[in-house]
Design a protein around this motif. Structure first.
Motif, short mmCIF file in Angstrom:
data_model
loop_
_atom_site.label_atom_id
_atom_site.label_comp_id
_atom_site.label_asym_id
_atom_site.label_seq_id
_atom_site.Cartn_x
_atom_site.Cartn_y
_atom_site.Cartn_z
N ARG A 23 0.84 -1.19 0.00
CA ARG A 23 0.00 0.00 0.00
C ARG A 23 0.88 1.24 0.00
NH1 ARG A 23 -4.23 -1.81 4.68
NH2 ARG A 23 -5.20 -3.48 3.52
N ASP A 24 0.50 2.18 -0.83
CA ASP A 24 1.22 3.45 -0.87
C ASP A 24 0.76 4.36 0.25
OD1 ASP A 24 2.71 2.82 -3.12
OD2 ASP A 24 1.14 3.53 -4.48
N VAL A 25 1.70 5.03 0.87
CA VAL A 25 1.39 6.01 1.90
C VAL A 25 2.48 7.08 1.87
CG1 VAL A 25 2.61 4.80 3.75
CG2 VAL A 25 0.72 6.35 4.31
N ASP A 26 2.08 8.31 2.03
CA ASP A 26 3.04 9.40 2.21
C ASP A 26 3.11 9.70 3.69
OD1 ASP A 26 3.61 9.79 -0.53
OD2 ASP A 26 1.79 10.98 -0.76
N ILE A 27 4.32 9.80 4.21
CA ILE A 27 4.51 10.09 5.63
C ILE A 27 5.33 11.37 5.74
CG2 ILE A 27 5.39 9.27 7.84
CD1 ILE A 27 5.21 6.42 6.71
N SER A 28 4.80 12.33 6.47
CA SER A 28 5.52 13.58 6.71
C SER A 28 5.30 13.98 8.17
CB SER A 28 5.03 14.67 5.76
OG SER A 28 3.66 14.93 5.97
N PHE A 29 5.73 15.16 8.52
CA PHE A 29 5.49 15.68 9.87
C PHE A 29 4.90 17.07 9.72
CE2 PHE A 29 9.58 17.31 8.72
CZ PHE A 29 9.62 18.57 9.27
N TRP A 30 4.44 17.61 10.84
CA TRP A 30 3.83 18.93 10.84
C TRP A 30 4.33 19.69 12.06
CZ3 TRP A 30 0.25 21.02 14.37
CH2 TRP A 30 -0.40 22.18 13.94
N ARG A 31 4.72 20.93 11.85
CA ARG A 31 5.22 21.75 12.96
C ARG A 31 4.86 23.21 12.70
NH1 ARG A 31 10.78 20.62 13.21
NH2 ARG A 31 10.18 18.78 14.34
N THR A 32 4.41 23.89 13.75
CA THR A 32 4.09 25.31 13.64
C THR A 32 5.29 26.14 14.07
OG1 THR A 32 3.25 25.51 15.90
CG2 THR A 32 1.67 24.85 14.19
N ARG A 33 5.22 27.42 13.79
CA ARG A 33 6.31 28.32 14.21
C ARG A 33 6.45 28.39 15.72
NH1 ARG A 33 5.18 33.28 10.04
NH2 ARG A 33 5.69 32.07 8.19
N GLY A 35 6.08 25.91 17.75
CA GLY A 35 6.57 24.66 18.32
C GLY A 35 5.57 23.53 18.45
N GLN A 36 4.31 23.75 18.09
CA GLN A 36 3.36 22.63 18.10
C GLN A 36 3.76 21.69 16.98
OE1 GLN A 36 1.11 22.13 20.39
NE2 GLN A 36 1.44 24.08 21.38
N GLU A 37 3.66 20.38 17.23
CA GLU A 37 4.06 19.45 16.20
C GLU A 37 3.26 18.16 16.25
OE1 GLU A 37 8.20 18.54 16.83
OE2 GLU A 37 7.68 16.89 18.15
N ILE A 38 3.24 17.50 15.12
CA ILE A 38 2.72 16.15 15.00
C ILE A 38 3.85 15.33 14.40
CG2 ILE A 38 1.05 14.66 13.84
CD1 ILE A 38 -0.90 17.04 13.85
N ASP A 39 4.16 14.21 15.05
CA ASP A 39 5.31 13.41 14.62
C ASP A 39 5.15 12.86 13.21
OD1 ASP A 39 6.70 13.79 17.02
OD2 ASP A 39 5.65 12.13 17.97
N PHE A 40 3.97 12.32 12.91
CA PHE A 40 3.74 11.73 11.59
C PHE A 40 2.36 12.09 11.06
CE2 PHE A 40 6.29 8.57 14.00
CZ PHE A 40 7.49 8.77 13.35
N LEU A 41 2.32 12.52 9.82
CA LEU A 41 1.07 12.69 9.09
C LEU A 41 1.08 11.64 7.99
CD1 LEU A 41 0.58 16.53 8.68
CD2 LEU A 41 -0.84 14.96 9.98
N LEU A 64 -1.28 15.60 24.08
CA LEU A 64 -2.27 15.79 23.02
C LEU A 64 -2.19 17.17 22.37
CD1 LEU A 64 -5.32 14.21 24.84
CD2 LEU A 64 -3.99 13.19 22.98
N LYS A 65 -1.32 18.05 22.86
CA LYS A 65 -1.28 19.44 22.36
C LYS A 65 -1.07 19.53 20.86
CE LYS A 65 0.04 22.02 26.44
NZ LYS A 65 1.05 22.88 27.05
N GLY A 66 -0.10 18.81 20.33
CA GLY A 66 0.16 18.85 18.90
C GLY A 66 -1.00 18.32 18.08
N LEU A 67 -1.59 17.21 18.55
CA LEU A 67 -2.74 16.64 17.85
C LEU A 67 -3.91 17.62 17.84
CD1 LEU A 67 -2.65 12.96 19.15
CD2 LEU A 67 -1.94 13.80 16.91
N ARG A 68 -4.15 18.25 18.98
CA ARG A 68 -5.26 19.23 19.07
C ARG A 68 -5.00 20.43 18.17
NH1 ARG A 68 -9.14 16.03 20.73
NH2 ARG A 68 -9.02 15.43 22.92
N ALA A 69 -3.78 20.90 18.12
CA ALA A 69 -3.45 22.03 17.25
C ALA A 69 -3.65 21.65 15.78
CB ALA A 69 -2.00 22.49 17.49
N GLY A 70 -3.26 20.44 15.42
CA GLY A 70 -3.46 19.96 14.06
C GLY A 70 -4.93 19.84 13.72
N GLN A 71 -5.73 19.37 14.66
CA GLN A 71 -7.17 19.25 14.44
C GLN A 71 -7.80 20.62 14.21
OE1 GLN A 71 -8.13 17.21 18.07
NE2 GLN A 71 -8.09 15.20 17.10
N GLU A 72 -7.35 21.59 14.99
CA GLU A 72 -7.88 22.94 14.86
C GLU A 72 -7.55 23.53 13.49
OE1 GLU A 72 -7.14 27.12 17.07
OE2 GLU A 72 -7.50 25.39 18.37
#
Length: 123
Positions: A23-33, A35-41, A64-72
């Protein structure tokens, strides 16, 4: 094992999971200026899953801070948010946010612990 090394180990397990199933999947990360972050998207087609990794056996609200920021920010574009942690109990925070132990997430295959040690499912 330190945080970055542990995250790298989990990354390898996630990648291997999808490759073994062809299965194909793209894996990246997410980080705000700020410092909020998500390890893997994980992006597969139109599905987007956020994964935050913690080696701790317990869950703290700040995990859960990074996950909540990403959800928002991502809103309905984010399908599921998962906190992977070293504990055994699944925890449902809301309809789109869960915490799963490493063994449960990887199906207790036995290769979720670094250094060749085996994770066994409890019955």
């Amino acid at each position: 094992m330190g945080g970055a090394a542990f995250e790298t180990h989990i990354f390898g397990n996630i990648l291997r999971y999808f490759r073994h199933r062809a299965r194909d999947v793209d894996i990246s990360f997410w980080r705000t200026r700020d410092g909020q972050e998500i390890d893997f998207l994980l992006v597969r087609g139109r599905q987007l899953v956020a994964i935050e990794v913690r080696s701790s056996r317990s869950i703290r609200a700040e995990d859960l801070k990074g996950l909540r920021a990403g959800q928002e920010l991502l809103g309905d574009g984010l399908g599921l948010s998962v906190l992977l942690y070293g504990g055994d109990q699944p925890v449902v925070f809301d309809e789109k946010t869960v915490a799963l132990g490493l063994g449960a997430f990887f199906g207790a295959r036995g290769d979720t612990k670094p250094g060749g040690r085996t994770a066994k499912a409890r019955r």
